[in-house]
Motif scaffolding. Sequence first.
Motif, PDB file in Angstrom:
ATOM      1  N   ARG A  93       0.821  -1.197   0.000  1.00 17.93           N
ATOM      2  CA  ARG A  93       0.000   0.000   0.000  1.00 17.93           C
ATOM      3  C   ARG A  93       0.867   1.264   0.000  1.00 17.93           C
ATOM      4  O   ARG A  93       0.611   2.221  -0.725  1.00 17.93           O
ATOM      5  CB  ARG A  93      -0.889  -0.021   1.242  1.00 17.93           C
ATOM      6  CG  ARG A  93      -1.927   1.064   1.230  1.00 17.93           C
ATOM      7  CD  ARG A  93      -2.173   1.606   2.609  1.00 17.93           C
ATOM      8  NE  ARG A  93      -2.940   0.688   3.422  1.00 17.93           N
ATOM      9  CZ  ARG A  93      -3.417   1.032   4.612  1.00 17.93           C
ATOM     10  NH1 ARG A  93      -3.199   2.244   5.103  1.00 17.93           N
ATOM     11  NH2 ARG A  93      -4.087   0.170   5.322  1.00 17.93           N
ATOM     12  N   ALA A 106      -7.957   9.533   0.414  1.00 22.10           N
ATOM     13  CA  ALA A 106      -8.303   8.756   1.608  1.00 22.10           C
ATOM     14  C   ALA A 106      -7.153   7.813   1.969  1.00 22.10           C
ATOM     15  O   ALA A 106      -6.796   7.651   3.142  1.00 22.10           O
ATOM     16  CB  ALA A 106      -9.583   7.965   1.355  1.00 22.10           C
ATOM     17  N   LEU A 107      -6.555   7.216   0.951  1.00 17.07           N
ATOM     18  CA  LEU A 107      -5.468   6.263   1.158  1.00 17.07           C
ATOM     19  C   LEU A 107      -4.260   6.960   1.806  1.00 17.07           C
ATOM     20  O   LEU A 107      -3.652   6.442   2.742  1.00 17.07           O
ATOM     21  CB  LEU A 107      -5.074   5.685  -0.209  1.00 17.07           C
ATOM     22  CG  LEU A 107      -4.451   4.301  -0.246  1.00 17.07           C
ATOM     23  CD1 LEU A 107      -5.353   3.277   0.394  1.00 17.07           C
ATOM     24  CD2 LEU A 107      -4.187   3.892  -1.712  1.00 17.07           C
ATOM     25  N   ALA A 151      -4.309   9.657   3.595  1.00 16.92           N
ATOM     26  CA  ALA A 151      -4.654  10.026   4.972  1.00 16.92           C
ATOM     27  C   ALA A 151      -4.539   8.832   5.917  1.00 16.92           C
ATOM     28  O   ALA A 151      -4.210   8.989   7.095  1.00 16.92           O
ATOM     29  CB  ALA A 151      -6.064  10.608   5.017  1.00 16.92           C
ATOM     30  N   GLU A 152      -4.779   7.634   5.373  1.00 20.25           N
ATOM     31  CA  GLU A 152      -4.775   6.446   6.242  1.00 20.25           C
ATOM     32  C   GLU A 152      -3.442   5.710   6.254  1.00 20.25           C
ATOM     33  O   GLU A 152      -3.295   4.713   6.948  1.00 20.25           O
ATOM     34  CB  GLU A 152      -5.873   5.473   5.784  1.00 20.25           C
ATOM     35  CG  GLU A 152      -7.267   5.948   6.145  1.00 20.25           C
ATOM     36  CD  GLU A 152      -8.338   5.093   5.477  1.00 20.25           C
ATOM     37  OE1 GLU A 152      -8.170   3.860   5.441  1.00 20.25           O
ATOM     38  OE2 GLU A 152      -9.327   5.660   4.982  1.00 20.25           O
ATOM     39  N   THR A 153      -2.493   6.159   5.433  1.00 24.00           N
ATOM     40  CA  THR A 153      -1.214   5.459   5.358  1.00 24.00           C
ATOM     41  C   THR A 153      -0.167   6.203   6.176  1.00 24.00           C
ATOM     42  O   THR A 153       0.311   7.260   5.776  1.00 24.00           O
ATOM     43  CB  THR A 153      -0.755   5.327   3.886  1.00 24.00           C
ATOM     44  OG1 THR A 153      -1.785   4.661   3.141  1.00 24.00           O
ATOM     45  CG2 THR A 153       0.526   4.518   3.781  1.00 24.00           C
TER      46      THR A 153
END
Lengths: 195, 195
Positions: A54, A110-111, A113-115
């Motif tokens: 990811r 979103a990715l 922000a979440e990584t």
Amino acid sequence: MAEDGLSKASILDAAEGALRKFGLAKTNMSDVARALGVSHAALYRHYENKAALRLAVVERWMGGVFEPLGAVLAEEAPPETKLYRWLSALREFKRERARQDPELFAMYAALVAETAGALEGHARLLAEQLAGIIEAGAASGAFVCKDARQAAAGVFYAFTRFHHAAHAAEWDTPESEAGFEAVWQLTLRGLGAGS
Amino acid sequence: MAEDGLSKASILDAAEGALRKFGLAKTNMSDVARALGVSHAALYRHYENKAALRLAVVERWMGGVFEPLGAVLAEEAPPETKLYRWLSALREFKRERARQDPELFAMYAALVAETAGALEGHARLLAEQLAGIIEAGAASGAFVCKDARQAAAGVFYAFTRFHHAAHAAEWDTPESEAGFEAVWQLTLRGLGAGS
């Protein structure tokens, strides 16, 4: 390309496709391996877990901006011009992406922000480029500033509205255009240009 | 208070409670009327529809900031000090709200984003206060600027990172603290302070 014929690009393309199809929560390594037509084990030889894959996907996505920014850095131009072009290129790159494929853009926002850790490293690279332009400007006398790094941080934060994905919805408005120019005027003077 | 004993505050409190409980999509006028123990018709005498009630709820929430900002405007202080205090008060107010009740803060952030026209009017009021401080500073010679309104727009945009709800998650970090100071230094100089 590795011995197994899997290039980094093909793996990241497959991962991006799977993320787009299934979403972050539901995508797993098997989906990516399946899309590539390889075994779990083959994929794990390249990325040790989902988090590593990811992060690589996110870094490739974010890294795309360094192409237009690198082109600006390579130009021969006065520091004020170079700074303006760099900030405009950053903005234009993000805006084009958001325009061309809003869904993919939102997915990546979103990715990112979440990584954990993805954005920090990226922002640091951007701040270093900015600091380099400002330092060169201070050396040539185009800018007057004591601390190029602090100034770069200030400029990077000051333009948040025009490069942070959270504000993508307003990037095509006339207010955003006028706002960019207003922040640019403040910045130019804030760096002691023409003083 | 109206004849029916319904104060504006009690209606907005009930609406806020219902929104919190059911979410924006599922809250309707009946939920609010029920919470107040009044009929549909009684509630509709105050707000003609859900959109009007929602706008009133959002405007009350956003309007809270004008209390601390008004206090800053009323102070006797040099323009630089006043500007710094105004920007700090805006930041501090939002940060405190996000800290005290992150869930309510997030709910309102989503509500504001989905309520057409709510943010624009609010941002205009803020920009006018800013322009007033900058104009006064230009008149006294503390600032040197040709267009106070453009400068105010620039300053407002430049501080986005510290007052826009999209960035709430980072407001308590040391980077945010340093970033605020960096943007402040850029701004102060950008307004020609001390020149």
